[in-house]
Design an enzyme around this catalytic site. Structure first.
Site, PDB file in Angstrom:
ATOM      1  N   ARG A 131       2.117  -9.860  -4.126  1.00  0.00           N
ATOM      2  CA  ARG A 131       0.979  -8.954  -4.129  1.00  0.00           C
ATOM      3  C   ARG A 131      -0.310  -9.764  -4.200  1.00  0.00           C
ATOM      4  O   ARG A 131      -0.372 -10.775  -4.881  1.00  0.00           O
ATOM      5  CB  ARG A 131       1.051  -8.023  -5.349  1.00  0.00           C
ATOM      6  CG  ARG A 131       1.951  -6.839  -5.106  1.00  0.00           C
ATOM      7  CD  ARG A 131       2.255  -6.079  -6.362  1.00  0.00           C
ATOM      8  NE  ARG A 131       1.131  -5.950  -7.280  1.00  0.00           N
ATOM      9  CZ  ARG A 131       1.211  -5.324  -8.455  1.00  0.00           C
ATOM     10  NH1 ARG A 131       2.358  -4.783  -8.828  1.00  0.00           N
ATOM     11  NH2 ARG A 131       0.176  -5.245  -9.247  1.00  0.00           N
ATOM     12  N   LYS A 167       7.373  -4.073 -17.677  1.00  0.00           N
ATOM     13  CA  LYS A 167       7.166  -2.625 -17.682  1.00  0.00           C
ATOM     14  C   LYS A 167       7.794  -1.939 -16.473  1.00  0.00           C
ATOM     15  O   LYS A 167       8.490  -0.938 -16.610  1.00  0.00           O
ATOM     16  CB  LYS A 167       5.664  -2.380 -17.598  1.00  0.00           C
ATOM     17  CG  LYS A 167       5.112  -1.539 -18.651  1.00  0.00           C
ATOM     18  CD  LYS A 167       3.584  -1.430 -18.605  1.00  0.00           C
ATOM     19  CE  LYS A 167       2.812  -2.269 -17.652  1.00  0.00           C
ATOM     20  NZ  LYS A 167       2.102  -1.576 -16.624  1.00  0.00           N
ATOM     21  N   ARG A 219      -4.385   3.702 -18.871  1.00  0.00           N
ATOM     22  CA  ARG A 219      -4.776   2.305 -19.034  1.00  0.00           C
ATOM     23  C   ARG A 219      -5.950   2.180 -20.008  1.00  0.00           C
ATOM     24  O   ARG A 219      -6.299   1.089 -20.396  1.00  0.00           O
ATOM     25  CB  ARG A 219      -5.279   1.724 -17.708  1.00  0.00           C
ATOM     26  CG  ARG A 219      -4.245   1.191 -16.742  1.00  0.00           C
ATOM     27  CD  ARG A 219      -3.703  -0.163 -17.092  1.00  0.00           C
ATOM     28  NE  ARG A 219      -3.544  -1.097 -15.991  1.00  0.00           N
ATOM     29  CZ  ARG A 219      -2.657  -1.028 -15.018  1.00  0.00           C
ATOM     30  NH1 ARG A 219      -1.829  -0.033 -14.946  1.00  0.00           N
ATOM     31  NH2 ARG A 219      -2.590  -1.969 -14.094  1.00  0.00           N
ATOM     32  N   ARG A 246       6.200 -13.358  -9.223  1.00  0.00           N
ATOM     33  CA  ARG A 246       6.690 -12.033  -8.841  1.00  0.00           C
ATOM     34  C   ARG A 246       6.639 -11.837  -7.323  1.00  0.00           C
ATOM     35  O   ARG A 246       5.696 -12.257  -6.666  1.00  0.00           O
ATOM     36  CB  ARG A 246       5.834 -10.978  -9.538  1.00  0.00           C
ATOM     37  CG  ARG A 246       6.258  -9.572  -9.220  1.00  0.00           C
ATOM     38  CD  ARG A 246       5.788  -8.598 -10.246  1.00  0.00           C
ATOM     39  NE  ARG A 246       4.356  -8.386 -10.240  1.00  0.00           N
ATOM     40  CZ  ARG A 246       3.762  -7.495 -11.017  1.00  0.00           C
ATOM     41  NH1 ARG A 246       4.462  -6.758 -11.851  1.00  0.00           N
ATOM     42  NH2 ARG A 246       2.446  -7.341 -10.958  1.00  0.00           N
ATOM     43  N   ARG A 259      -6.914  -9.995 -14.594  1.00  0.00           N
ATOM     44  CA  ARG A 259      -6.183  -8.770 -14.955  1.00  0.00           C
ATOM     45  C   ARG A 259      -5.710  -8.813 -16.400  1.00  0.00           C
ATOM     46  O   ARG A 259      -5.758  -7.818 -17.110  1.00  0.00           O
ATOM     47  CB  ARG A 259      -4.970  -8.579 -14.039  1.00  0.00           C
ATOM     48  CG  ARG A 259      -5.332  -8.060 -12.669  1.00  0.00           C
ATOM     49  CD  ARG A 259      -4.170  -8.200 -11.723  1.00  0.00           C
ATOM     50  NE  ARG A 259      -3.066  -7.320 -12.038  1.00  0.00           N
ATOM     51  CZ  ARG A 259      -1.810  -7.563 -11.668  1.00  0.00           C
ATOM     52  NH1 ARG A 259      -1.509  -8.655 -11.011  1.00  0.00           N
ATOM     53  NH2 ARG A 259      -0.863  -6.720 -11.964  1.00  0.00           N
TER      54      ARG A 259
END
Ligand code: AMP
Length: 211
Positions: free
Chosen positions: A156, A9, A84, A123, A167
């Site tokens: 992160r 995204k 969301r 990531r 998540r």
């Protein structure tokens, strides 16, 4: 843009935002920036973001809509990570209707969960300029260093395996509801997130041109 965390995204949003010349608004980035700046909003948001939980609607809706009211959004904007849930979607709807604006496209990047887990834990992000990289799929030119501003890349806190699983669980349920919501409004377009980054971006560009 709709899709689970790690669906691509953020990367696709950047491509579209550059191509269409509209700002890329990511509520996750707004929270991270507030945290780095040490503001009160940042401190409150961190209690949730660090655990992979959603920041309460009253805070999130406030910062998202405030951002959309800024001048650079007057000719359009791309939203990434907002809405969301249905309450946020309804708030966005009311906001747009009150300003005679339309949500023209909702692009849903559909992805397999095992693939997402691999992507998210690999990531790396630039704390200075916000650009995103991946150890395998989109590595920086110099190991551990941002291609754009040379800052040292970080993982992160919410990309650790335990937090990622939480998540994904929370987001799967909410995303499915949003997919239904926007499908019923006939603005939903679904693309396959298992494709390679550039192939996927071509699919999205073609879809935006067609509609
Ligand atoms: P993201 O960068 O979109 O993955 O967002 C990072 C974190 O920010 C999420 O895990 C949430 O804690 C928080 N967040 C971002 N966008 C929202 C939203 N629309 N509603 C609630 N929390 C959000």
């Amino acid at each position: 843009m709709l899709g689970l965390p790690g669906s691509g995204k953020g990367t696709q949003s950047e491509f579209i935002s550059n191509k269409q010349n509209i700002p890329h608004i990511s509520t996750g980035s707004l929270f991270r920036k507030a945290d780095q700046d040490g503001t009160e909003l940042g401190l409150v948001a961190r209690q949730y973001t660090a655990k992979g939980e959603l920041v309460p609607d009253e805070i999130t809706i406030g910062i998202a809509l405030e951002r959309l009211d800024q001048d650079d959004c007057s000719q359009g904007f791309l939203l990434d990570g907002f809405p969301r849930n249905l309450a946020q979607a309804e708030a966005l709807n009311q906001y747009a209707a009150a300003r005679n604006k339309m949500i023209d496209h909702v692009i849903y990047i559909e992805t397999d969960e095992a693939l997402l887990l691999e992507r998210l834990t690999g990531r790396r992000v630039c704390p200075a300029c916000g650009k995103t990289f991946h150890l395998m799929n989109h590595p920086p030119q110099i190991d551990g260093q941002c291609d754009y501003c040379s800052a040292k890349l970080i993982q992160r806190a919410d990309d650790s395996e335990e937090t990622v699983k939480e998540r994904l669980k929370v987001n799967r349920r909410l995303t499915d509801r949003l997919v239904e919501y926007y499908d019923s409004k006939s603005v939903l377009r679904t693309v396959s997130g298992s494709k390679e980054i550039h192939e996927l971006s071509e699919d999205i560009a073609e879809l935006l041109q067609r509609d």
